[in-house]
Design an enzyme around this catalytic site. Structure first.
Site, short mmCIF file in Angstrom:
data_model
loop_
_atom_site.label_atom_id
_atom_site.label_comp_id
_atom_site.label_asym_id
_atom_site.label_seq_id
_atom_site.Cartn_x
_atom_site.Cartn_y
_atom_site.Cartn_z
N SER A 135 0.77 -1.18 0.01
CA SER A 135 0.08 -0.09 -0.01
C SER A 135 0.78 1.44 -0.13
CB SER A 135 -0.83 0.01 1.31
OG SER A 135 -0.09 -0.08 2.47
N GLU A 136 2.13 1.06 -0.09
CA GLU A 136 3.05 2.21 0.05
C GLU A 136 2.77 3.38 -0.83
OE1 GLU A 136 5.50 -1.11 1.56
OE2 GLU A 136 3.93 -0.64 0.00
N VAL A 137 2.34 3.29 -1.97
CA VAL A 137 1.73 4.35 -3.01
C VAL A 137 0.79 5.13 -2.60
CG1 VAL A 137 3.07 3.41 -5.02
CG2 VAL A 137 0.69 2.96 -4.48
#
Length: 259
Positions: A135-137
């Site tokens: 989910s980093e983006v």
């Protein structure tokens, strides 16, 4: 070694490493990564352990980086952030090159760095309700370190789909993509993973598994001829290993091999 964020126990030649921050959904911070590395160092030299199961206490496997930890990083210098990134890189490489099989047992959520942790394990099994996401983006960050392993594991196309969208996928989708190796009920997860580990321990050579892992990790990026030459050397060396001699003798004599 004093472990504050890790639970560790051994049973029947299996080492259990449990992330022990259930109140934080086992979120990663510098100390937890350090304790994971230290525990793996101890297990590597423990000849009574032949497989490792990595799990999380509570309702989640690992929810990624701790929020307070992420906030602290905002005040880090570039050099400090580089050092911190290397800290996680070292853990992932340790797991990837580890001479003993590491199996992730996943309940609840495996998010961001937690999903990365599951990715670098040799095998991963999940309960049917588990969720996965890089989910980093979605917070303007990048899944930099895990991307190297994910592309290698499931291919560039599917890795892009997961890494660039940050989408949450089900355990079934993770299985379809090759991210995990099996799904079971939450009630049966611990037993299924234990049985799988025991099967590996009793039916396969520890030395042969370690050598095979090393060969895979060492040759994927090489030109074909160079990779094949390394494979030939590994093949020749393996023939003089005690495990190989033992296994061939048992096979020829039609005896059960005791690993």
């Amino acid at each position: 070694m004093t472990l504050e964020l890790i639970n560790y126990k051994k049973t029947q030649q299996i080492a259990y490493i449990s992330l022990n921050r259930p109140e934080k959904r086992n979120a990663l911070n510098h100390q937890l990564v350090s304790e994971l590395k230290e525990t793996l160092d101890i297990i590597e030299n423990d000849h009574t352990v032949k497989a490792v199961i990595l799990k999380g206490e509570g309702k989640a496997f690992c929810a990624g980086a701790d929020l307070a930890y992420i906030q602290d990083l905002q005040n880090f210098s570039y050099e400090e952030n580089l050092e911190d990134s290397n800290h996680l890189k070292e853990l992932f490489l340790k797991i990837y090159y580890y001479p003993k099989i590491i199996i992730a047992s996943i309940q609840g959520a495996a998010i961001a760095g937690g999903c990365g942790l599951a990715t670098v394990c040799d095998f991963a099994f999940a309960e049917s309700g588990a969720k996965f996401s890089y989910s980093e983006v979605k917070i303007g960050f990048i899944p930099a370190i895990v991307s190297i392993f994910l592309v290698r594991k499931i291919g560039e196309g599917r890795a892009k789909q997961l890494l660039l969208s940050g989408q949450v996928i089900s355990a079934q989708k993770a299985l379809d993509y090759g991210l995990i190796n099996g799904i079971t009920s939450a009630e049966q997860l611990e037993e299924e993973v234990f049985d799988f580990a025991q099967k590996l321990i009793t039916e396969t050579s520890l030395q042969a598994k370690a050598d095979t892992k090393h060969l895979i990790a060492s040759t994927w990026h090489l030109p074909l001829e160079e990779a094949m030459n390394l494979a030939v050397v590994s093949n020749a060396k393996a023939r003089s290993n005690e495990d190989c001699k033992k296994g061939i003798a048992a096979f020829l004599n039609k005896e059960k091999i005791e690993w």
